[in-house]
Design a protein around this motif. Structure first.
Motif, PDB file in Angstrom:
ATOM      1  N   THR A  89      48.182  10.790  13.732  1.00  0.00           N
ATOM      2  CA  THR A  89      48.055  11.882  12.771  1.00  0.00           C
ATOM      3  C   THR A  89      49.424  12.190  12.177  1.00  0.00           C
ATOM      4  N   ASP A  91      51.575  14.818   9.713  1.00  0.00           N
ATOM      5  CA  ASP A  91      51.658  16.119   9.054  1.00  0.00           C
ATOM      6  C   ASP A  91      52.830  16.048   8.081  1.00  0.00           C
ATOM      7  N   HIS A  93      53.746  18.432   6.121  1.00  0.00           N
ATOM      8  CA  HIS A  93      54.255  19.807   6.015  1.00  0.00           C
ATOM      9  C   HIS A  93      53.962  20.454   4.673  1.00  0.00           C
ATOM     10  N   ASN A 123      43.560  19.364   4.771  1.00  0.00           N
ATOM     11  CA  ASN A 123      44.608  20.306   4.370  1.00  0.00           C
ATOM     12  C   ASN A 123      44.870  21.335   5.454  1.00  0.00           C
ATOM     13  N   GLY A 125      44.206  20.480   8.920  1.00  0.00           N
ATOM     14  CA  GLY A 125      44.338  19.789  10.203  1.00  0.00           C
ATOM     15  C   GLY A 125      43.074  19.843  11.046  1.00  0.00           C
ATOM     16  N   TRP A 128      38.283  17.221   8.500  1.00  0.00           N
ATOM     17  CA  TRP A 128      38.692  15.878   8.078  1.00  0.00           C
ATOM     18  C   TRP A 128      37.665  15.239   7.152  1.00  0.00           C
ATOM     19  N   ARG A 158      47.685  17.565   3.085  1.00  0.00           N
ATOM     20  CA  ARG A 158      48.839  17.801   3.954  1.00  0.00           C
ATOM     21  C   ARG A 158      48.806  16.881   5.166  1.00  0.00           C
ATOM     22  N   TYR A 159      47.601  16.597   5.662  1.00  0.00           N
ATOM     23  CA  TYR A 159      47.447  15.789   6.877  1.00  0.00           C
ATOM     24  C   TYR A 159      46.755  14.470   6.570  1.00  0.00           C
ATOM     25  N   LYS A 161      45.075  11.156   8.871  1.00  0.00           N
ATOM     26  CA  LYS A 161      44.740  10.634  10.203  1.00  0.00           C
ATOM     27  C   LYS A 161      44.282   9.195  10.072  1.00  0.00           C
TER      28      LYS A 161
END
Length: 182
Positions: A89, A91, A93, A123, A125, A128, A158-159, A161
């Motif tokens: 994952t 991030d 930020h 966005n 976390g 998904w 933002r994230y 995976k």
């Protein structure tokens, strides 16, 4: 009071007579023109502030995913004889555009690289959404041994995976040297 006498400055092997006040003025000019702007600029740059944070569902010893964007050997290793799925994952930020994910296998160990993967974004976390995947990421498809997975329509998140369902054949190790996101 400090008594400053005339100074001699050597330039190209010649001595020039110079008033001490003139020398101080030249030093002040150098400080204001060169040093202070450089100092200000350095204060504005935050090392690592824009670097993504990377975590994984497992890791072997100290071989965590934190250097995947630095492309350092030996890279990330999942726990030995991993159970699937495994995940990485990222991030960022801040929300950023994502249109491509590049995977770089560990040098000389392509059989340890991820094979079947799914890429998801979020966005928060938590929520998904799948955006791309690959059934066979074992073969490089771009220069310098990268396997690139393009996202049909660029997304913002933002994230990111990476869910890994299998590797390229090694029963003991799942490893990765690098990640690239464009």
């Amino acid at each position: 009071m400090i008594n400053i006498k005339k100074s001699a400055i050597q330039a190209d092997g010649h001595f020039l007579s110079c008033e001490p006040m003139r020398v101080l003025q030249l030093c002040a000019i150098v400080i204001f023109i060169v040093y202070l702007p450089a100092l200000w600029l350095a204060s504005q740059v935050k090392i690592g502030a824009n670097s993504p944070s990377v975590s994984s569902s497992s890791q072997l010893s100290s071989y965590g995913p934190d250097t995947l964007f630095d492309l350092k050997q030996p890279g990330w290793h999942a726990a030995k004889s991993p159970t699937y799925p495994q995940s990485i994952t990222v991030d960022f930020h801040v929300q950023r555009e994502i249109q491509l994910l590049g995977l770089l296998a560990q040098d000389g160990n392509t059989d340890r690289a991820p094979k079947a993967i799914r890429i998801e974004i979020a966005n928060d976390g938590k929520s998904w959404e799948p955006v791309a995947g690959s059934d066979n990421a074992c073969v490089s498809n771009s220069p310098q041994e990268w396997h690139d997975i393009r996202i049909d329509k660029p997304v913002k998140a933002r994230y990111l995976k990476i869910i890994i369902f299998s590797n390229c054949g090694n029963p003991e190790f799942l490893t990765l040297k690098g990640l690239r996101v464009e």
